[in-house]
Design an enzyme around this catalytic site. Sequence first.
Site, short mmCIF file in Angstrom:
data_model
loop_
_atom_site.label_atom_id
_atom_site.label_comp_id
_atom_site.label_asym_id
_atom_site.label_seq_id
_atom_site.Cartn_x
_atom_site.Cartn_y
_atom_site.Cartn_z
N THR A 93 0.83 -1.21 0.00
CA THR A 93 0.00 0.00 0.00
C THR A 93 0.87 1.26 0.00
OG1 THR A 93 -1.56 1.30 1.33
CG2 THR A 93 -0.24 -0.29 2.52
N SER A 95 -1.85 2.86 10.50
CA SER A 95 -2.79 2.00 11.24
C SER A 95 -2.08 0.66 11.43
CB SER A 95 -4.08 1.78 10.44
OG SER A 95 -3.81 0.94 9.32
N TYR A 130 -3.10 -2.07 10.35
CA TYR A 130 -3.17 -2.68 9.01
C TYR A 130 -1.99 -2.21 8.15
CZ TYR A 130 -3.93 -2.31 4.06
OH TYR A 130 -3.70 -2.31 2.71
N HIS A 131 -1.80 -0.88 8.08
CA HIS A 131 -0.71 -0.37 7.23
C HIS A 131 0.64 -0.89 7.69
CE1 HIS A 131 -3.80 2.68 5.95
NE2 HIS A 131 -3.19 2.51 4.80
N LYS A 161 1.67 -4.23 6.30
CA LYS A 161 2.21 -4.19 4.94
C LYS A 161 3.69 -3.77 4.97
CE LYS A 161 -1.76 -4.91 2.64
NZ LYS A 161 -2.03 -5.80 1.51
N1 USQ Z 1 -11.56 9.53 4.71
C1 USQ Z 1 -12.42 10.61 4.78
N2 USQ Z 1 -13.76 10.37 4.83
C2 USQ Z 1 -14.29 9.12 4.78
C3 USQ Z 1 -13.41 8.03 4.70
C4 USQ Z 1 -12.05 8.27 4.67
O1 USQ Z 1 -11.97 11.77 4.81
O2 USQ Z 1 -15.52 9.00 4.82
C5 USQ Z 1 -10.10 9.77 4.62
C6 USQ Z 1 -9.26 9.05 5.65
O3 USQ Z 1 -9.22 9.75 6.87
C7 USQ Z 1 -7.93 8.97 4.93
C8 USQ Z 1 -8.31 8.89 3.46
O4 USQ Z 1 -9.67 9.30 3.38
O5 USQ Z 1 -7.21 10.16 5.12
C9 USQ Z 1 -8.20 7.49 2.88
O6 USQ Z 1 -8.99 6.62 3.67
P1 USQ Z 1 -9.73 5.36 3.03
O7 USQ Z 1 -10.65 4.81 4.08
O8 USQ Z 1 -10.27 5.71 1.71
O9 USQ Z 1 -8.52 4.39 2.74
P2 USQ Z 1 -7.44 3.75 3.73
O10 USQ Z 1 -7.97 3.51 5.09
O11 USQ Z 1 -6.18 4.54 3.62
O12 USQ Z 1 -7.23 2.32 3.08
C10 USQ Z 1 -7.52 2.04 1.69
C11 USQ Z 1 -7.67 0.54 1.55
C12 USQ Z 1 -6.33 -0.11 1.88
C13 USQ Z 1 -5.26 0.49 1.01
C14 USQ Z 1 -5.20 2.00 1.17
C15 USQ Z 1 -4.24 2.69 0.24
O13 USQ Z 1 -8.68 0.06 2.42
O14 USQ Z 1 -6.45 -1.51 1.69
O15 USQ Z 1 -4.02 -0.06 1.37
O16 USQ Z 1 -6.50 2.55 0.87
S1 USQ Z 1 -3.52 4.12 0.98
O17 USQ Z 1 -4.62 5.02 1.39
O18 USQ Z 1 -2.65 4.73 0.00
O19 USQ Z 1 -2.82 3.69 2.17
#
Ligand code: USQ
Length: 381
Positions: free
Chosen positions: A141, A177, A179-180, A183
Amino acid sequence: MILGIDGYLGWPLALRMASKGYEVIGIDNMATRKSVEEVGSISALPIKSMDERVKIANKEFKGKITFVKGDITDYKLICDTIKEHTPETIVHFAEQRSAPYSMIDVNHATYTMRNNINGTINLIYAIRGADLDTHVVKMGTMGEFGTPKFDIPEAPFVDVEIKGKRDKITTPKWGGSWYHWTKVHDTNNLLFANKLWGITMTDIMQGPVYGTRTSEIKSEDLFTRFDFDAVWGTVVNRYCVEAILGEPLTPYGKGGQIRGFLSLQDSMDALTLLIENKPKTGEYRSVNQFMELLSVNEIAEIVKTEAAKLGIDAKIKNVENPRVEEEQHHYNPERTVLPSLGFKLKVQMKDAIGEIIKDLLPNKNRLENYKDVLLPKTRWR
Ligand code: USQ
């Protein structure tokens, strides 16, 4: 071989590979279906049982997909399946992939650690034991890097100078997190396995994926799952469901969080390119896989604008951030591997939102019953 074939990415990749004439062996323990149910939610797009969806896909793609129900934390299962099918490539998606799920409590944190790290260790020992020249394509990720003040390299190692002496160290990482962090630990374990046994690897640092369609998903029968609750849904997909339900779109906190987003279609195209263009035998290739750098506030504006074109008046309401993360930050990841392989962007976010909303609308009534899973319940601090 696809580990995690029942998942958001695993299923479309199986369809893609089968449509190109490859034999696909998919393993899955069906954990995501159970864990989404555990938090009181469902897939916004209804999906069929694994047996049914394989039957439908095999009719369309000439019987190329074989499903093995099982858990890769079961070492015997992964060894036996690899020995029986001797795969040229193994794509590893079989990990607990939700950051919020890993943060619920100690049980969810330790489950995520055990499941993800042990599964990956089993995989590399199973490949070594089978004595195969298998290319491992591992889903990592972009979140392994966190949001550093330096530009994020696309490389497993960087040169450093510490107290006047120079050396190479693993690229600095800072997961956001449990989770992260799994990875990050996987990457370290895979680098070590590569050094020990020369296993050929592509470690993909992918940003959040959005969307419902790929070139192969033309009918509803072949839909992949689509999560939207605060635990399993990711930001773009969540906003689209919030819009159709007349609920405000929910950027967390100040909303300046930037990530590297990509559509499901572009994710599949990128994966196909990486699978068909292996690194050299024994090489460890690190890939930053994302297309558009956008903040969660900017995405809310895009979804609002696109929803309006379909007659939906979406409101935006920045809600308290349940996470511990930077809300205004530098973000400039390097991206050279995919362009060097000739990758061409197919989908821009603004052009994909309308299609997602249209796919979701027929499910609006069903989703009305799940409004209570939209807002986050776990505070990370
Ligand atoms: N976020 C909002 N509002 C929401 C949901 C999320 O502002 O309703 C924000 C979070 O706080 C965060 C960002 O959006 O800053 C991304 O969150 P996300 O829930 O879209 O994604 P994340 O938890 O980071 O995880 C997802 C996948 C994971 C993958 C990752 C890539 O679930 O498997 O590894 O995206 S990355 O984000 O580049 O780490």
